[in-house]
Each structure stands twice: as structure tokens, then as C-alpha cells.
Design a protein around this motif. Structure first.
Motif, mmCIF file in Angstrom:
data_model
loop_
_atom_site.group_PDB
_atom_site.id
_atom_site.type_symbol
_atom_site.label_atom_id
_atom_site.label_comp_id
_atom_site.label_asym_id
_atom_site.label_seq_id
_atom_site.Cartn_x
_atom_site.Cartn_y
_atom_site.Cartn_z
ATOM 1 N N ILE A 51 0.980 -1.145 -0.002
ATOM 2 C CA ILE A 51 -0.149 0.072 0.066
ATOM 3 C C ILE A 51 0.966 1.183 0.043
ATOM 4 O O ILE A 51 1.657 1.389 1.005
ATOM 5 N N GLU A 99 -2.740 7.041 0.403
ATOM 6 C CA GLU A 99 -3.728 7.124 1.348
ATOM 7 C C GLU A 99 -5.338 7.226 0.709
ATOM 8 O O GLU A 99 -5.938 7.570 1.399
ATOM 9 N N ARG A 108 -8.429 2.455 1.671
ATOM 10 C CA ARG A 108 -9.182 2.222 3.171
ATOM 11 C C ARG A 108 -10.002 1.331 3.258
ATOM 12 O O ARG A 108 -10.425 0.882 4.494
ATOM 13 N N MET A 165 1.688 -8.338 3.724
ATOM 14 C CA MET A 165 1.525 -6.761 3.569
ATOM 15 C C MET A 165 2.553 -5.785 4.217
ATOM 16 O O MET A 165 3.211 -6.169 5.030
ATOM 17 N N ASP A 175 2.263 -1.979 4.293
ATOM 18 C CA ASP A 175 1.600 -0.923 4.312
ATOM 19 C C ASP A 175 2.515 0.278 4.801
ATOM 20 O O ASP A 175 2.949 0.623 5.984
ATOM 21 N N ARG A 205 1.821 3.349 4.414
ATOM 22 C CA ARG A 205 1.047 4.808 4.629
ATOM 23 C C ARG A 205 0.400 4.439 6.052
ATOM 24 O O ARG A 205 -0.303 5.355 6.535
ATOM 25 N N ASN A 206 0.775 3.479 6.651
ATOM 26 C CA ASN A 206 0.048 3.064 7.989
ATOM 27 C C ASN A 206 -1.356 3.302 7.983
ATOM 28 O O ASN A 206 -2.177 3.819 8.970
ATOM 29 N N TYR A 238 -3.567 0.537 8.118
ATOM 30 C CA TYR A 238 -4.084 -0.563 8.742
ATOM 31 C C TYR A 238 -3.263 -0.685 9.885
ATOM 32 O O TYR A 238 -2.025 -0.437 9.967
ATOM 33 N N ALA A 264 -4.617 -6.748 9.996
ATOM 34 C CA ALA A 264 -3.808 -7.469 9.155
ATOM 35 C C ALA A 264 -3.805 -8.800 9.535
ATOM 36 O O ALA A 264 -4.086 -9.796 8.725
ATOM 37 N N TYR A 295 2.932 -8.625 8.411
ATOM 38 C CA TYR A 295 2.771 -7.362 8.354
ATOM 39 C C TYR A 295 3.856 -6.222 8.608
ATOM 40 O O TYR A 295 4.567 -6.523 9.644
ATOM 41 N N SER A 307 5.014 -2.293 8.463
ATOM 42 C CA SER A 307 4.592 -0.785 8.358
ATOM 43 C C SER A 307 5.837 0.157 8.549
ATOM 44 O O SER A 307 6.856 -0.446 8.804
#
Length: 61
Positions: free
Chosen positions: A6, A9, A14, A30, A32, A34-35, A37, A42, A50, A52
Motif C-alpha cells: 500500500i 492514502e 482504506r 502486507m 503498509d 502509509r500506516n 491498517y 492485518a 505485516y 509498516s
């Protein structure tokens, strides 16, 4: 696919159906960036991994 990344945003990201995405992946992971989730979101959706940006490792807490 082996990794969901991801990078934006946008509202469309979302509202992803994370469970459906995880089911369709060979190894649901995943990144992420852009944080959007949380780690818990996840894992609850079926992702085995996951990552981030800027969040600490929840296993270390």
C-alpha cells in the motif's frame, strides 16, 4: 501475488476487503507504507506477515 503493498492514502485503499485479498494470495503478506491498517487488522484478516513504516514491532511490546 505474494505481497500486498500500500503506497497511497486514497480512500479506496482504506476500504479494501482484506480477507478476500488474503485468501487469494499464496502467502498473504502486507507492506503498509502509509500506516492505513494496524498489525491486528492485518492478522485478523488472515495476513501472516505485516510490515509498516514508523511503527514499532508489536511482538517487542
Amino acid at each position: 501475488a505474494d505481497l500486498l503493498v500500500i503506497l497511497t492514502e486514497w480512500n479506496e485503499f482504506r476500504a479494501l476487503d482484506l480477507q478476500a485479498l488474503a485468501k487469494g494470495m499464496a502467502t498473504p503478506r502486507m507492506a503498509d507504507l502509509r500506516n492505513i491498517y494496524t498489525y491486528e487488522d492485518a492478522l485478523a484478516a488472515g495476513f501472516s506477515d505485516y510490515e509498516s513504516v514508523g511503527r514499532g514491532d508489536p511482538a517487542a511490546a
